[in-house]
Structures are given as C-alpha cells and as structure tokens.
Design a protein around this motif. Sequence first.
Motif, PDB file in Angstrom:
ATOM      1  N   GLY A  14       0.797  -1.198   0.000  1.00 13.36           N
ATOM      2  CA  GLY A  14       0.000   0.000   0.000  1.00 13.36           C
ATOM      3  C   GLY A  14       0.840   1.264   0.000  1.00 13.36           C
ATOM      4  O   GLY A  14       2.012   1.268   0.396  1.00 13.36           O
ATOM      5  N   THR A  15       0.223   2.339  -0.423  1.00 13.65           N
ATOM      6  CA  THR A  15       0.905   3.639  -0.463  1.00 13.65           C
ATOM      7  C   THR A  15       1.391   4.050   0.927  1.00 13.65           C
ATOM      8  O   THR A  15       0.689   3.869   1.922  1.00 13.65           O
ATOM      9  CB  THR A  15      -0.048   4.699  -1.022  1.00 13.65           C
ATOM     10  N   PRO A  83       2.132   4.849  -5.895  1.00 12.97           N
ATOM     11  CA  PRO A  83       1.766   4.114  -7.125  1.00 12.97           C
ATOM     12  C   PRO A  83       2.724   4.357  -8.276  1.00 12.97           C
ATOM     13  O   PRO A  83       2.928   3.466  -9.118  1.00 12.97           O
ATOM     14  CB  PRO A  83       0.363   4.653  -7.424  1.00 12.97           C
ATOM     15  N   SER A  84       3.343   5.545  -8.332  1.00 19.68           N
ATOM     16  CA  SER A  84       4.291   5.833  -9.416  1.00 19.68           C
ATOM     17  C   SER A  84       5.552   4.970  -9.333  1.00 19.68           C
ATOM     18  O   SER A  84       6.334   4.908 -10.300  1.00 19.68           O
ATOM     19  CB  SER A  84       4.689   7.311  -9.406  1.00 19.68           C
ATOM     20  N   HIS A  85       5.757   4.315  -8.201  1.00 17.66           N
ATOM     21  CA  HIS A  85       6.920   3.429  -8.049  1.00 17.66           C
ATOM     22  C   HIS A  85       6.641   2.025  -8.586  1.00 17.66           C
ATOM     23  O   HIS A  85       7.547   1.189  -8.612  1.00 17.66           O
ATOM     24  CB  HIS A  85       7.313   3.328  -6.570  1.00 17.66           C
ATOM     25  N   ARG A 110       9.106  -7.525  -9.086  1.00 15.86           N
ATOM     26  CA  ARG A 110       7.980  -6.783  -9.668  1.00 15.86           C
ATOM     27  C   ARG A 110       7.195  -6.157  -8.528  1.00 15.86           C
ATOM     28  O   ARG A 110       6.582  -6.855  -7.720  1.00 15.86           O
ATOM     29  CB  ARG A 110       7.099  -7.702 -10.496  1.00 15.86           C
ATOM     30  N   LEU A 111       7.245  -4.824  -8.462  1.00 12.95           N
ATOM     31  CA  LEU A 111       6.622  -4.076  -7.371  1.00 12.95           C
ATOM     32  C   LEU A 111       5.327  -3.428  -7.848  1.00 12.95           C
ATOM     33  O   LEU A 111       5.310  -2.770  -8.898  1.00 12.95           O
ATOM     34  CB  LEU A 111       7.584  -2.987  -6.865  1.00 12.95           C
ATOM     35  N   THR A 112       4.286  -3.607  -7.080  1.00 18.24           N
ATOM     36  CA  THR A 112       3.006  -2.947  -7.325  1.00 18.24           C
ATOM     37  C   THR A 112       2.621  -2.180  -6.067  1.00 18.24           C
ATOM     38  O   THR A 112       2.536  -2.768  -4.986  1.00 18.24           O
ATOM     39  CB  THR A 112       1.899  -3.951  -7.668  1.00 18.24           C
ATOM     40  N   VAL A 113       2.422  -0.881  -6.228  1.00 21.49           N
ATOM     41  CA  VAL A 113       2.013  -0.043  -5.100  1.00 21.49           C
ATOM     42  C   VAL A 113       0.580   0.404  -5.340  1.00 21.49           C
ATOM     43  O   VAL A 113       0.278   1.037  -6.362  1.00 21.49           O
ATOM     44  CB  VAL A 113       2.933   1.176  -4.933  1.00 21.49           C
ATOM     45  N   LEU A 114      -0.278   0.046  -4.410  1.00 21.53           N
ATOM     46  CA  LEU A 114      -1.706   0.333  -4.579  1.00 21.53           C
ATOM     47  C   LEU A 114      -2.084   1.695  -3.997  1.00 21.53           C
ATOM     48  O   LEU A 114      -1.412   2.198  -3.089  1.00 21.53           O
ATOM     49  CB  LEU A 114      -2.537  -0.762  -3.908  1.00 21.53           C
TER      50      LEU A 114
END
Lengths: 114, 112
Positions: A14-15, A83-85, A110-114
């Motif tokens: 999460g952010t 999220p931009s990361h 693989r990074l996903t920031v919600l």
Amino acid sequence: EADIYQTPRYLVIGTGKKITLECSQTMGHDKMYWYQQDPGMELHLIHYSYGVNSTEKGDLSSESTVSRIRTEHFPLTLESARPSHTSQYLCASSEWGDYYNEQFFGPGTRLTVL
Amino acid sequence: DAKTTQPTSMDCAEGRAANLPCNHSTISGNEYVYWYRQIHSQGPQYIIHGLKNNETNEMASLIITEDRKSSTLILPHATLRDTAVYYCIAMFSETSYDKVIFGPGTSLSVIP
C-alpha cells in the motif's frame, strides 16, 4: 551460471509503506547496479556501486536509496512507496576489467504499489 | 559511448537462422559491441561480444563489418525459446564506471 538473487520476486504494497528490495551476489563482484523497467519499456539505470561504501545515482532520477555495506549485498529502499513506483526492479553485478565486462542480472522484483 | 540503432521488431521461422542487425556508425576504435537478450519478465542475459573480429559461442555468432559501423547477431537455428528482446550495446570503460544504455532493442518473435 550467474549467482545473483533478488527478493522478493513479487511485492504488492500500500501507499506510504517503507520497502526494501534485496539483491545479493555470490560472485565477489565489486560493481553492482539497479535498473528500473516498466512493462514493454527500456531499462533505466537508477543506482550503481563500484564497491563497499560507494553508491552513485544513475540516469533516471529515483526516489529510492541504496547502500553497500558488504560486497555481496546491494539493497534498494523506498521510504514511502507510491503508485508511481510500480515497476520491475532489476539488480545486476559485474567484475572489474580493462573494458566493460558483462553484467549478470537477477530475476527482478515486480513491485506494485496500490 | 556509441549510440546503436536496431529494428523495432523481427519475425523468424522456427529452425531457421535469425539475423539481427545493429548499426553503430559512431563507434570508436576501442568500443566493444555487446549483445544481450531479455526473455519476457526476466533479467537480461549476456549473449556475446566482440571488438572487430567475428565471434562465435554456444549461443550465437557475431559478425562485425570491417568498418565496424554495423554488426549482425546470428542465431543459427532459432527456437521458440529464442523469442525475446535483443539489445545491441557499444561501449568501452576507461574508468570504474560503466553506464550501460540498453535502448529499446529488437523484439524477435520465433514463429512455429
């Protein structure tokens, strides 16, 4: 076969969270690198290191930071994920040489920031 | 470091030779040509490199023109597993810092 490892392979977070992406190599390489790559896009160098206590920023500006306390370890930290990361982060290492030496790449995170 | 240009994409029939071109017209005398490939979602993998002589290894052959302004990577018998993005890089490191510019590469599709 190259011995360079990255953990985790996938991370959804999460952010605002602080995260550290790990990179380790067992080849005794002095040079290590971090690249950022969005899907279907080019690799961009964001950090590199010549050896212990040496770190430099690459071509692509990044809010991440790195450290090199041990030769084999080159972690990347985001103090407050956004999220931009969201992207793939690739770590690589290479030997010293009189000319450019091949880089060995890890499998990526693989990074996903919600 | 010399800038390289490659076609955006190419197709190759399975079992045939895949010839991937690369232009590096501004290459200097001490710059090597390196080839990497990146299979979907994996880290790039080194293939081969050369200075001015043709080179061959278990993965591929590298043909460099006499004037060194271009080169061709040859995969002699392409398989479906050779489907990847192929990067051509020209550079020389006189200092401890070698900044690699991968560029967009050539997306090779091997077709059954």
